[in-house]
Write a protein that holds these residues in place. Sequence first.
Motif, PDB file in Angstrom:
ATOM      1  N   ILE B  10     -35.093  12.992  22.706  1.00 23.82           N
ATOM      2  CA  ILE B  10     -34.368  12.847  21.437  1.00 23.82           C
ATOM      3  C   ILE B  10     -35.380  12.554  20.332  1.00 23.82           C
ATOM      4  N   LEU B  44     -29.921  14.397  17.736  1.00 23.37           N
ATOM      5  CA  LEU B  44     -29.634  13.023  17.311  1.00 23.37           C
ATOM      6  C   LEU B  44     -28.371  12.906  16.444  1.00 23.37           C
ATOM      7  N   PHE B  47     -24.903  12.299  18.013  1.00 22.47           N
ATOM      8  CA  PHE B  47     -24.456  10.964  18.445  1.00 22.47           C
ATOM      9  C   PHE B  47     -23.459  10.391  17.443  1.00 22.47           C
ATOM     10  N   GLU B  54     -23.209  14.738  24.627  1.00 24.48           N
ATOM     11  CA  GLU B  54     -24.525  14.159  24.338  1.00 24.48           C
ATOM     12  C   GLU B  54     -24.556  12.683  24.747  1.00 24.48           C
ATOM     13  N   ARG B  55     -23.470  11.984  24.414  1.00 23.63           N
ATOM     14  CA  ARG B  55     -23.444  10.543  24.712  1.00 23.63           C
ATOM     15  C   ARG B  55     -23.438  10.272  26.206  1.00 23.63           C
ATOM     16  N   ALA B  58     -26.880  10.849  28.033  1.00 25.11           N
ATOM     17  CA  ALA B  58     -27.847   9.773  27.836  1.00 25.11           C
ATOM     18  C   ALA B  58     -27.431   8.480  28.529  1.00 25.11           C
ATOM     19  N   THR B  63     -33.811   9.074  29.286  1.00 23.31           N
ATOM     20  CA  THR B  63     -34.072   9.663  27.964  1.00 23.31           C
ATOM     21  C   THR B  63     -35.379   9.124  27.385  1.00 23.31           C
ATOM     22  N   THR B  65     -37.021   8.734  23.550  1.00 26.74           N
ATOM     23  CA  THR B  65     -36.846   8.920  22.107  1.00 26.74           C
ATOM     24  C   THR B  65     -38.219   9.053  21.452  1.00 26.74           C
ATOM     25  N   THR B  78     -29.707   5.953  19.894  1.00 22.08           N
ATOM     26  CA  THR B  78     -29.467   6.224  21.318  1.00 22.08           C
ATOM     27  C   THR B  78     -28.899   4.977  21.996  1.00 22.08           C
ATOM     28  N   SER B  82     -25.128   5.313  23.102  1.00 18.60           N
ATOM     29  CA  SER B  82     -25.151   5.722  24.510  1.00 18.60           C
ATOM     30  C   SER B  82     -25.701   4.578  25.360  1.00 18.60           C
ATOM     31  N   PRO B  85     -32.842   3.856  25.601  1.00 17.38           N
ATOM     32  CA  PRO B  85     -33.730   4.917  26.080  1.00 17.38           C
ATOM     33  C   PRO B  85     -34.696   4.399  27.144  1.00 17.38           C
TER      34      PRO B  85
END
Lengths: 133, 134
Positions: B10, B44, B47, B54-55, B58, B63, B65, B78, B82, B85
């Motif tokens: 991300i 991004l 989100f 996407e959510r 992650a 993930t 970032t 993130t 979610s 990261p």
Amino acid sequence: MSKSNKSQKKIVIPCSGIGKAFGSVSREATYLLTEELNPREYRTMCLPLLVVDDEEAIKMMHSSEIFTIDGCPKQCATVSVRKSGGAIKKAILVAKVLAANKDHKPGTVLDIGEGGRLLAQDIVNKITAEEGD
Amino acid sequence: MSFKPKVGIISCSGEDCTGGNISREATLKALHELRPNETVTICLPLFLAGDEGERSFAKTFPTITVDGCNKLCAAISTARFSSDPSVKINVEDYAECISLNPKEKWRIGESATVVEHIAEEIARQVDRLREEWE
């Protein structure tokens, strides 16, 4: 349609979608306008700042005219600006601009090619023509 | 053979700073050149727009970032929408944003070496996360 308030800064916010060529085109159009063609009147702003509720960015957005450029129908830039309370002067969808200029098909997310650059110019024309710039 | 997940990368892709463009270019290099079969990207802004796909990716998979400045928008978003990261990379750990040429927010020039370093770091972290996955 009313003309712009010339004292107000104009902010162009692209989605910058990283998965598709249209996202790269949205970015190219933004820089073409804000860095090359009319940096005095137009500038850009980091879209992710709205995602994290950055106070300075939100304040600037509220005192500016906002133009969004989205690569796909999810319209992340437009949705993000609206969720942050911003008023959008014009929301542009890259796919719609392409539909009116079918020869200007972009290449890939890594290299949008000549077609993508022409499409970026089409997007800029769409913003500036209506603004009378 | 054990399952090895793809790693989501991300990037902040911040439009108004050169670090944002470096984050985007390094991410694209890792995705398309260095680890094309081991990575996926996540937009991004999706989100905030509320994309559940996407959510949930992650939330389940590792993930990385990649942020262009110390505001760490990608890492914060993130985590907020979610989960934390697995790895947070900040361009400012590789180059002071203030020293970067602002013109490179459009096209990378002399910062190409920084892009290379960060892309290689992303690839290294992808390998580690997949190796350690249980």
